[in-house]
Design a protein around this motif. Structure first.
Motif, mmCIF file in Angstrom:
data_model
loop_
_atom_site.group_PDB
_atom_site.id
_atom_site.type_symbol
_atom_site.label_atom_id
_atom_site.label_comp_id
_atom_site.label_asym_id
_atom_site.label_seq_id
_atom_site.Cartn_x
_atom_site.Cartn_y
_atom_site.Cartn_z
ATOM 1 N N ARG A 161 -13.562 -3.489 4.600
ATOM 2 C CA ARG A 161 -13.593 -2.717 5.854
ATOM 3 C C ARG A 161 -13.647 -1.221 5.589
ATOM 4 N NH1 ARG A 161 -8.909 -5.927 9.324
ATOM 5 N NH2 ARG A 161 -10.077 -7.856 9.681
ATOM 6 N N MET A 162 -12.886 -0.755 4.596
ATOM 7 C CA MET A 162 -12.896 0.679 4.309
ATOM 8 C C MET A 162 -14.246 1.107 3.739
ATOM 9 S SD MET A 162 -11.688 3.662 4.470
ATOM 10 C CE MET A 162 -10.047 3.356 5.120
ATOM 11 N N LEU A 163 -14.812 0.305 2.847
ATOM 12 C CA LEU A 163 -16.132 0.632 2.305
ATOM 13 C C LEU A 163 -17.169 0.668 3.424
ATOM 14 C CD1 LEU A 163 -16.179 -1.482 -0.993
ATOM 15 C CD2 LEU A 163 -16.052 1.010 -0.806
ATOM 16 N N ASP A 164 -17.067 -0.258 4.366
ATOM 17 C CA ASP A 164 -17.993 -0.271 5.497
ATOM 18 C C ASP A 164 -17.848 1.020 6.318
ATOM 19 O OD1 ASP A 164 -19.852 -2.121 7.254
ATOM 20 O OD2 ASP A 164 -18.441 -1.163 8.620
ATOM 21 N N GLN A 165 -16.613 1.440 6.522
ATOM 22 C CA GLN A 165 -16.353 2.669 7.282
ATOM 23 C C GLN A 165 -16.932 3.887 6.562
ATOM 24 O OE1 GLN A 165 -12.209 3.033 8.449
ATOM 25 N NE2 GLN A 165 -12.355 5.253 8.558
ATOM 26 N N ALA A 181 0.838 -1.204 0.000
ATOM 27 C CA ALA A 181 0.000 0.000 0.000
ATOM 28 C C ALA A 181 0.869 1.249 0.000
ATOM 29 C CB ALA A 181 -0.936 0.005 1.202
ATOM 30 N N CYS A 182 0.362 2.302 -0.621
ATOM 31 C CA CYS A 182 1.081 3.573 -0.658
ATOM 32 C C CYS A 182 0.958 4.273 0.693
ATOM 33 C CB CYS A 182 0.540 4.456 -1.778
ATOM 34 S SG CYS A 182 -1.147 5.057 -1.483
ATOM 35 N N GLU A 183 1.758 5.307 0.872
ATOM 36 C CA GLU A 183 1.761 6.023 2.150
ATOM 37 C C GLU A 183 0.407 6.662 2.442
ATOM 38 O OE1 GLU A 183 4.628 9.094 4.611
ATOM 39 O OE2 GLU A 183 4.726 9.098 2.430
ATOM 40 N N THR A 184 -0.253 7.194 1.402
ATOM 41 C CA THR A 184 -1.555 7.845 1.603
ATOM 42 C C THR A 184 -2.578 6.840 2.141
ATOM 43 O OG1 THR A 184 -1.114 9.413 -0.183
ATOM 44 C CG2 THR A 184 -3.412 9.146 0.482
ATOM 45 N N CYS A 185 -2.635 5.668 1.513
ATOM 46 C CA CYS A 185 -3.585 4.644 1.971
ATOM 47 C C CYS A 185 -3.244 4.173 3.385
ATOM 48 C CB CYS A 185 -3.588 3.446 1.019
ATOM 49 S SG CYS A 185 -4.440 3.754 -0.558
ATOM 50 N N ARG A 186 -1.961 3.907 3.624
ATOM 51 C CA ARG A 186 -1.574 3.408 4.954
ATOM 52 C C ARG A 186 -1.892 4.425 6.038
ATOM 53 N NH1 ARG A 186 3.225 2.668 2.416
ATOM 54 N NH2 ARG A 186 4.323 3.975 3.944
ATOM 55 N N THR A 187 -1.617 5.696 5.778
ATOM 56 C CA THR A 187 -1.870 6.741 6.768
ATOM 57 C C THR A 187 -3.351 6.814 7.127
ATOM 58 O OG1 THR A 187 -0.007 8.036 5.947
ATOM 59 C CG2 THR A 187 -1.644 9.216 7.244
ATOM 60 N N GLN A 188 -4.209 6.721 6.097
ATOM 61 C CA GLN A 188 -5.652 6.823 6.349
ATOM 62 C C GLN A 188 -6.212 5.550 6.979
ATOM 63 O OE1 GLN A 188 -8.047 8.633 3.237
ATOM 64 N NE2 GLN A 188 -6.259 9.694 2.414
ATOM 65 N N SER A 241 -9.320 9.647 11.482
ATOM 66 C CA SER A 241 -9.596 11.078 11.378
ATOM 67 C C SER A 241 -9.026 11.682 10.100
ATOM 68 C CB SER A 241 -9.031 11.824 12.589
ATOM 69 O OG SER A 241 -7.613 11.796 12.571
ATOM 70 N N LEU A 242 -8.125 10.970 9.427
ATOM 71 C CA LEU A 242 -7.489 11.488 8.211
ATOM 72 C C LEU A 242 -8.140 10.965 6.933
ATOM 73 C CD1 LEU A 242 -3.742 11.110 9.287
ATOM 74 C CD2 LEU A 242 -5.137 13.181 9.343
ATOM 75 N N VAL A 243 -9.181 10.158 7.065
ATOM 76 C CA VAL A 243 -9.781 9.518 5.893
ATOM 77 C C VAL A 243 -10.415 10.552 4.956
ATOM 78 C CG1 VAL A 243 -11.637 7.982 5.117
ATOM 79 C CG2 VAL A 243 -10.160 7.304 7.009
#
Length: 200
Positions: A89-93, A50-57, A62-64
């Protein structure tokens, strides 16, 4: 470079397995391994690239940025269970945004992958399953039924003393677990089961 990182790069074509970002001359996306949280022990591949943007979110809710995750429209079709779990999980969120609901409905996950994905979703207070003696039940545990139980929707009686291995948890109901009695998958009430051991 670790063997795992090399395997993930080969599998993904050196692109983020979630948003498909790749390094360019102008922009480095800082691809790295991401270990999928709440992974069962019996699954071999529990990491994605995963890229840094995806991993961070993924690591800080709060950063999503919902717009960033529109890329899941493509990655939801990945054949890799670990990727499917993170996408689900992300789609659920992101359900409150509306559009993710349609994508969730279109996703196909094997039962075991769906359970893995659901195990990592914490909606509201954490649900804890306990047996008749107050022991905490976990996915993969073995239990024994402590009284004869009629199985809803069939003529089957789950007999007292029947051992059920490799149970799964009903993620939204602390009083229910699932397991196989003979060839039949059944829902059992936790108040009528006793934990015996964890399956390795």
């Amino acid at each position: 470079m670790s063997d795992l990182r090399k395997q993930l790069e080969d599998r993904s074509g050196n692109a983020c397995e979630l948003c498909a970002a790749t390094d360019t001359l102008e922009v480095k996306v800082n691809l790295d391994t991401y270990q999928v949280p709440d992974s069962p022990k019996n699954v071999k591949d529990t990491a994605i690239l995963a890229c840094e943007t995806c991993r961070t979110q993924l690591e800080d809710e709060s950063l999503v940025d919902a717009n960033h995750w529109r890329a899941l429209n493509d990655s939801m079709w990945s054949p890799v269970p670990a990727v499917q779990v993170v996408v689900y999980r992300m789609l659920d969120q992101l359900r409150p945004h509306g559009w993710p609901v349609d994508l969730i409905d279109m996703m196909y996950l094997e039962d075991s992958t769906k359970q893995w994905a659901e195990d990592g979703i914490h909606r509201g207070p954490k649900i804890i399953h306990k047996d008749v003696n107050g022991n905490i039940l976990q996915r993969g545990d073995s239990i024994v039924i402590i009284k004869d139980l009629p199985v809803k929707g069939s003529s089957l009686i789950a007999k007292r003393g029947t051992a059920v291995r490799n149970i799964s948890l009903v993620h939204d109901n602390a009083n229910q677990i699932e397991g196989k009695v003979g060839p039949t998958q059944v829902v059992l009430l936790t108040q009528f089961v006793k934990k015996t051991s964890k399956e390795d």
